[in-house]
Write a protein that holds these residues in place. Structure first.
Motif, mmCIF file in Angstrom:
data_model
loop_
_atom_site.group_PDB
_atom_site.id
_atom_site.type_symbol
_atom_site.label_atom_id
_atom_site.label_comp_id
_atom_site.label_asym_id
_atom_site.label_seq_id
_atom_site.Cartn_x
_atom_site.Cartn_y
_atom_site.Cartn_z
ATOM 1 N N SER A 66 1.353 -1.363 -0.140
ATOM 2 C CA SER A 66 0.166 0.297 -0.123
ATOM 3 C C SER A 66 0.835 0.974 0.212
ATOM 4 C CB SER A 66 -1.174 0.246 1.269
ATOM 5 O OG SER A 66 -1.557 0.688 1.148
ATOM 6 N N ARG A 67 2.342 1.542 1.101
ATOM 7 C CA ARG A 67 2.690 2.310 0.725
ATOM 8 C C ARG A 67 3.517 2.839 -0.413
ATOM 9 N NH1 ARG A 67 6.562 2.168 5.318
ATOM 10 N NH2 ARG A 67 7.156 4.196 5.165
ATOM 11 N N ASN A 112 3.242 5.786 -3.149
ATOM 12 C CA ASN A 112 4.091 6.507 -2.914
ATOM 13 C C ASN A 112 4.138 6.695 -2.022
ATOM 14 O OD1 ASN A 112 4.820 6.357 -6.469
ATOM 15 N ND2 ASN A 112 2.648 8.071 -6.815
ATOM 16 N N LYS A 113 4.831 6.515 -1.124
ATOM 17 C CA LYS A 113 4.601 7.027 -0.227
ATOM 18 C C LYS A 113 6.487 6.559 0.235
ATOM 19 C CE LYS A 113 0.417 7.634 2.501
ATOM 20 N NZ LYS A 113 -0.476 7.734 3.305
ATOM 21 N N THR A 114 6.541 5.470 -0.783
ATOM 22 C CA THR A 114 8.057 4.486 -0.139
ATOM 23 C C THR A 114 8.271 4.179 -1.298
ATOM 24 O OG1 THR A 114 8.898 3.743 1.086
ATOM 25 C CG2 THR A 114 7.448 2.584 0.536
#
Length: 56
Positions: free
Chosen positions: A3-4, A8-10
């Protein structure tokens, strides 16, 4: 983690991509072809991720 990455959170590491490809039953070549298109064929793709595989 997925999900991350999707949000685009990681950024996934090479090792994470290896694990995801394994879980999805696809090769690195299939992943990179889908993600980036076929631009250049590697002469020896087995050596590209030798360091990753040796960490397992």
């Amino acid at each position: 983690m997925v999900s991350r990455i999707e949000n685009n959170k990681t950024e996934p590491t090479d090792h994470t991509i290896l694990l995801l490809c394994d879980a999805l039953n696809i090769s690195f070549e299939e992943y990179f072809s889908a993600a980036f298109g076929k631009k250049k064929q590697l002469k020896n793709p087995d050596n590209c991720f030798k360091s990753i595989l040796s960490r397992q």
